[in-house]
Enzyme design. Structure first.
Site, PDB file in Angstrom:
ATOM      1  N   LYS A 152       0.841  -1.209   0.000  1.00  0.00           N
ATOM      2  CA  LYS A 152       0.000   0.000   0.000  1.00  0.00           C
ATOM      3  C   LYS A 152       0.878   1.263   0.000  1.00  0.00           C
ATOM      4  O   LYS A 152       0.621   2.210  -0.746  1.00  0.00           O
ATOM      5  CB  LYS A 152      -0.917  -0.018   1.227  1.00  0.00           C
ATOM      6  CG  LYS A 152      -1.929   1.087   1.210  1.00  0.00           C
ATOM      7  CD  LYS A 152      -2.860   0.986   2.406  1.00  0.00           C
ATOM      8  CE  LYS A 152      -3.451   2.351   2.666  1.00  0.00           C
ATOM      9  NZ  LYS A 152      -3.849   2.538   4.040  1.00  0.00           N
ATOM     10  N   ASP A 203      -7.673   1.581   0.538  1.00  0.00           N
ATOM     11  CA  ASP A 203      -7.789   1.808   1.988  1.00  0.00           C
ATOM     12  C   ASP A 203      -9.243   1.556   2.392  1.00  0.00           C
ATOM     13  O   ASP A 203     -10.024   1.017   1.600  1.00  0.00           O
ATOM     14  CB  ASP A 203      -7.312   3.219   2.365  1.00  0.00           C
ATOM     15  CG  ASP A 203      -8.327   4.291   1.970  1.00  0.00           C
ATOM     16  OD1 ASP A 203      -9.269   3.978   1.214  1.00  0.00           O
ATOM     17  OD2 ASP A 203      -8.188   5.434   2.427  1.00  0.00           O
TER      18      ASP A 203
END
Ligand code: SF4
Length: 225
Positions: A134, A152
């Site tokens: 991420k 997210d």
């Protein structure tokens, strides 16, 4: 009953492949200012900000980095102070011991393997200690070379609501989204969903009446077309 309602809603809005471009266009029109909320001036500050943003808010990170980046300007600076000093300087972002370890490991590798520069490629970023997919995704996307789509909590919730994925796991959600979203939009797509999630599509009280996706593009809309 619930199942037939979901089926009916999906039929009403049509296939996701036909909806994705209009969804992006309408979100861009509604949120032309949708960008990353973290404040940074160069690649190193971007990397550090994203690493610090795990498990905390961007506002909190910006508060800490406003002072941090005046003191730590190069990778060497993060290694030149005692561990406890760096821990104290980032303490307010939470998980400060682990984050300090990751920052120092990353700075050491930047110096040993990359001439003190933040590498451009995803594979290289993923080698850095404490840099997960991420984090690497956010960094390459901000530099205009997105190799994936950042997932997210907002992106996950909105993608599910909009019927773009049925997955729960972020890696599988990203796989669905990269098949669907045109590549030039990979970088901006998460920002659009994040800003839309904050401003309109709240987890508990979505403002469907004010939503540009309302009845014709969103199967979860409470507005009837
Ligand atoms: S129509 Fe409602 S549920 Fe769908 S994206 Fe908009 S606010 Fe969210």
């Amino acid at each position: 009953m619930v199942r037939s309602y979901i089926k009916e809603a999906r039929r009403r809005v049509g296939p996701k492949r036909a909806r994705i471009v209009p969804i992006i266009q309408r979100l861009m029109a509604d949120h032309p200012d949708a960008t990353i909320a973290l404040k940074y001036r160069n690649d190193l500050e971007l990397l550090v900000s994203v690493m610090l943003s795990a498990q905390t808010t961007d506002v909190n990170v910006n508060r800490v980095t406003a002072r941090l980046f005046e003191k730590y300007k190069r990778p060497e600076d993060y290694l030149a102070v005692p561990v406890e000093e760096l821990q104290n300087d980032i303490r307010a972002t939470g998980f400060f011991r682990q984050k300090t370890k990751s920052l120092r490991g990353t700075m050491a590798m930047l110096l040993s393997d990359y001439g003190g520069e933040v590498p451009a490629r995803m594979d290289d970023l993923l080698r850095l200690p404490g840099v997960a997919r991420k984090t690497a995704n956010v960094v390459v996307a901000e530099r205009g070379q997105a190799e994936g789509i950042v997932v997210d909590t907002h992106v996950r919730r909105l993608s599910q609501r909009l019927g773009l994925t049925r997955q729960e796991d972020p890696v599988k959600i990203e796989r669905d989204l990269v098949r669907l979203v045109p590549r030039p939009d990979w970088g901006r797509f998460p920002h659009l969903l994040i800003w839309h999630g904050r401003r309109i599509c709240d987890a508990r009280r979505p403002l469907c009446e004010e939503c540009p996706l309302a009845a014709d593009l969103c199967p979860a809309s409470r507005v009837r077309g």
